[in-house]
Design a protein around this motif. Structure first.
Motif, PDB file in Angstrom:
ATOM      1  N   ILE A  86       0.861  -1.241  -0.117  1.00  0.00           N
ATOM      2  CA  ILE A  86       0.008  -0.103  -0.118  1.00  0.00           C
ATOM      3  C   ILE A  86       1.005   1.217  -0.074  1.00  0.00           C
ATOM      4  N   PHE A  87       1.826   1.485   0.922  1.00  0.00           N
ATOM      5  CA  PHE A  87       2.839   2.284   1.122  1.00  0.00           C
ATOM      6  C   PHE A  87       3.589   2.542  -0.295  1.00  0.00           C
ATOM      7  N   LEU A  88       3.991   1.479  -0.764  1.00  0.00           N
ATOM      8  CA  LEU A  88       5.052   1.408  -2.015  1.00  0.00           C
ATOM      9  C   LEU A  88       4.211   1.937  -3.215  1.00  0.00           C
ATOM     10  N   TYR A  89       2.945   1.559  -3.433  1.00  0.00           N
ATOM     11  CA  TYR A  89       2.046   1.534  -4.874  1.00  0.00           C
ATOM     12  C   TYR A  89       1.125   2.371  -4.906  1.00  0.00           C
ATOM     13  N   ASP A  90       0.576   2.916  -3.906  1.00  0.00           N
ATOM     14  CA  ASP A  90      -0.912   3.452  -3.596  1.00  0.00           C
ATOM     15  C   ASP A  90      -0.861   4.960  -4.002  1.00  0.00           C
ATOM     16  N   ASP A  91      -1.602   5.630  -4.403  1.00  0.00           N
ATOM     17  CA  ASP A  91      -1.953   7.247  -4.579  1.00  0.00           C
ATOM     18  C   ASP A  91      -2.766   7.366  -3.347  1.00  0.00           C
ATOM     19  N   PHE A  92      -2.487   8.349  -2.514  1.00  0.00           N
ATOM     20  CA  PHE A  92      -3.381   8.375  -1.093  1.00  0.00           C
ATOM     21  C   PHE A  92      -4.130   9.856  -1.548  1.00  0.00           C
ATOM     22  N   ARG A 114      12.059   2.593   6.415  1.00  0.00           N
ATOM     23  CA  ARG A 114      12.301   1.288   6.966  1.00  0.00           C
ATOM     24  C   ARG A 114      11.084   0.671   7.576  1.00  0.00           C
ATOM     25  N   ILE A 115      11.434  -0.527   7.753  1.00  0.00           N
ATOM     26  CA  ILE A 115      10.282  -1.617   8.276  1.00  0.00           C
ATOM     27  C   ILE A 115      11.034  -2.340   9.616  1.00  0.00           C
ATOM     28  N   VAL A 116      10.390  -1.991  10.770  1.00  0.00           N
ATOM     29  CA  VAL A 116      11.175  -2.431  11.901  1.00  0.00           C
ATOM     30  C   VAL A 116      10.269  -3.233  12.748  1.00  0.00           C
ATOM     31  N   PRO A 117      10.549  -4.752  12.871  1.00  0.00           N
ATOM     32  CA  PRO A 117      10.158  -5.686  13.670  1.00  0.00           C
ATOM     33  C   PRO A 117      10.492  -5.239  15.103  1.00  0.00           C
ATOM     34  N   MET A 118       9.466  -5.185  16.007  1.00  0.00           N
ATOM     35  CA  MET A 118       9.985  -4.983  17.651  1.00  0.00           C
ATOM     36  C   MET A 118       9.626  -6.339  18.397  1.00  0.00           C
ATOM     37  N   PRO A 119      10.666  -6.725  19.055  1.00  0.00           N
ATOM     38  CA  PRO A 119      10.390  -7.807  19.998  1.00  0.00           C
ATOM     39  C   PRO A 119      10.014  -7.121  21.415  1.00  0.00           C
ATOM     40  N   VAL A 120       9.230  -8.089  21.857  1.00  0.00           N
ATOM     41  CA  VAL A 120       8.749  -7.713  23.251  1.00  0.00           C
ATOM     42  C   VAL A 120       9.701  -7.556  24.228  1.00  0.00           C
ATOM     43  N   ASP A 121       9.666  -6.258  25.245  1.00  0.00           N
ATOM     44  CA  ASP A 121      10.486  -6.382  26.394  1.00  0.00           C
ATOM     45  C   ASP A 121       9.961  -7.306  27.413  1.00  0.00           C
ATOM     46  N   HIS A 130       4.297  -9.440  18.361  1.00  0.00           N
ATOM     47  CA  HIS A 130       3.883  -9.396  16.816  1.00  0.00           C
ATOM     48  C   HIS A 130       3.486  -8.133  16.421  1.00  0.00           C
ATOM     49  N   ARG A 131       4.431  -7.266  16.601  1.00  0.00           N
ATOM     50  CA  ARG A 131       4.435  -5.923  16.073  1.00  0.00           C
ATOM     51  C   ARG A 131       5.549  -5.703  15.307  1.00  0.00           C
ATOM     52  N   VAL A 132       5.242  -4.565  14.205  1.00  0.00           N
ATOM     53  CA  VAL A 132       6.309  -4.124  13.150  1.00  0.00           C
ATOM     54  C   VAL A 132       5.964  -2.547  13.113  1.00  0.00           C
ATOM     55  N   TYR A 133       6.891  -1.732  12.849  1.00  0.00           N
ATOM     56  CA  TYR A 133       6.712  -0.414  12.668  1.00  0.00           C
ATOM     57  C   TYR A 133       7.210  -0.112  11.382  1.00  0.00           C
ATOM     58  N   PHE A 134       6.509   0.765  10.425  1.00  0.00           N
ATOM     59  CA  PHE A 134       6.737   1.258   9.118  1.00  0.00           C
ATOM     60  C   PHE A 134       7.081   2.902   9.490  1.00  0.00           C
ATOM     61  N   ASP A 135       8.278   3.124   9.000  1.00  0.00           N
ATOM     62  CA  ASP A 135       8.760   4.677   9.283  1.00  0.00           C
ATOM     63  C   ASP A 135       8.480   5.352   7.914  1.00  0.00           C
ATOM     64  N   VAL A 136       7.558   6.159   7.742  1.00  0.00           N
ATOM     65  CA  VAL A 136       6.900   6.573   6.521  1.00  0.00           C
ATOM     66  C   VAL A 136       6.956   8.138   6.364  1.00  0.00           C
ATOM     67  N   PHE A 137       7.402   8.805   5.385  1.00  0.00           N
ATOM     68  CA  PHE A 137       7.353   9.980   5.053  1.00  0.00           C
ATOM     69  C   PHE A 137       6.756  10.519   3.811  1.00  0.00           C
ATOM     70  N   VAL A 138       6.110  11.959   3.901  1.00  0.00           N
ATOM     71  CA  VAL A 138       5.619  12.535   2.686  1.00  0.00           C
ATOM     72  C   VAL A 138       6.278  13.825   2.485  1.00  0.00           C
ATOM     73  N   GLN A 139       6.668  13.846   1.230  1.00  0.00           N
ATOM     74  CA  GLN A 139       7.523  15.171   0.946  1.00  0.00           C
ATOM     75  C   GLN A 139       6.317  16.279   0.414  1.00  0.00           C
ATOM     76  N   ASN A 140       6.540  17.382   0.800  1.00  0.00           N
ATOM     77  CA  ASN A 140       5.685  18.510   0.170  1.00  0.00           C
ATOM     78  C   ASN A 140       6.674  19.969  -0.048  1.00  0.00           C
ATOM     79  N   ILE A 141       6.540  20.279  -1.312  1.00  0.00           N
ATOM     80  CA  ILE A 141       7.137  21.568  -1.493  1.00  0.00           C
ATOM     81  C   ILE A 141       6.396  22.483  -1.756  1.00  0.00           C
ATOM     82  N   GLU A 142       6.499  23.586  -0.990  1.00  0.00           N
ATOM     83  CA  GLU A 142       5.596  25.056  -1.199  1.00  0.00           C
ATOM     84  C   GLU A 142       6.150  25.807  -1.812  1.00  0.00           C
ATOM     85  N   THR A 143       5.489  26.727  -2.601  1.00  0.00           N
ATOM     86  CA  THR A 143       6.182  27.918  -3.152  1.00  0.00           C
ATOM     87  C   THR A 143       5.567  29.295  -2.727  1.00  0.00           C
TER      88      THR A 143
END
Length: 147
Positions: A86-92, A114-121, A130-143
Motif C-alpha cells: 500500500i505504501f509503495l504503490y498507492d496514491d493517497f 524502513r520497516i522495523v519488527p519489534m521484539p517484546v520487552d 507480533h508488532r512491526v513499525y513502518f517509518d513513512v514520510f511524505v514530501q511537500n514542496i511549497e512555493t
C-alpha cells in the motif's frame, strides 16, 4: 497540512486493509491482545529545508510511524506485506479536514524509509507481541505566493 496528511493516511489504511487504525496522541489507550490485528499512526519529527533564496520554495518532510499489531507471527508477516505494498504503490487521496465530509483535494505518495519488527520487552505484555513499525514520510514542496 500535517493533520490532513495524517487523516488521509489513516482513512486510506482503514479502507485498504479493513483493519482498525488508531491515531496515537497523548493519553490514548491501545486495545488489548484480544482486539488484534490493528494499526496505529503517530506523527514524528518534521524536517524543513529552504530550497530557494528568500524562501521562495520550502520543502517539508512529514514523518509518521505506522505500527502493525498482529495476533501471530504469521499474521504479522502477511499483513506487513499488504501494508508495505500500500505504501509503495498507492496514491493517497489528500483529504481537506477543514471541510464537511473531508473532500479529496488532490493526491500524494508515501515513502517507506524502513520497516522495523519489534521484539517484546516484557513477555507478560501480550498486547506488545507480533508488532512491526513502518517509518513513512511524505514530501511537500511549497512555493511563496505573491501578494
Amino acid at each position: 497540512m500535517q493533520y490532513d496528511i495524517q487523516a488521509s493516511i489513516l482513512r486510506h489504511l482503514e479502507q485498504k486493509t479493513g483493519l482498525r487504525v488508531i491515531w496515537i496522541f497523548d493519553g490514548v489507550t491501545l486495545p488489548d491482545e484480544t482486539q488484534k490485528p490493528y494499526v496505529t499512526i503517530e506523527q514524528m519529527q518534521d524536517d524543513i529545508t529552504i530550497l530557494a533564496k528568500q524562501r521562495e520554495a520550502v520543502e517539508t518532510i512529514y514523518r509518521f510511524q505506522v505500527g502493525l499489531f498482529a495476533r501471530t507471527a504469521a499474521e504479522r508477516a502477511k499483513l506487513q506485506e499488504n501494508v508495505r505494498k500500500i505504501f509503495l504503490y498507492d496514491d493517497f487521496a489528500l483529504l481537506d479536514t477543514s471541510q464537511p465530509g473531508f473532500p479529496s483535494v488532490g493526491f500524494f505518495n508515501c515513502t517507506v524509509e524502513r520497516i522495523v519488527p519489534m521484539p517484546v520487552d516484557d513477555i507478560t505484555e501480550k498486547s506488545q507481541y507480533h508488532r512491526v513499525y513502518f517509518d513513512v514520510f511524505v514530501q511537500n514542496i511549497e512555493t511563496k505566493t505573491k501578494e
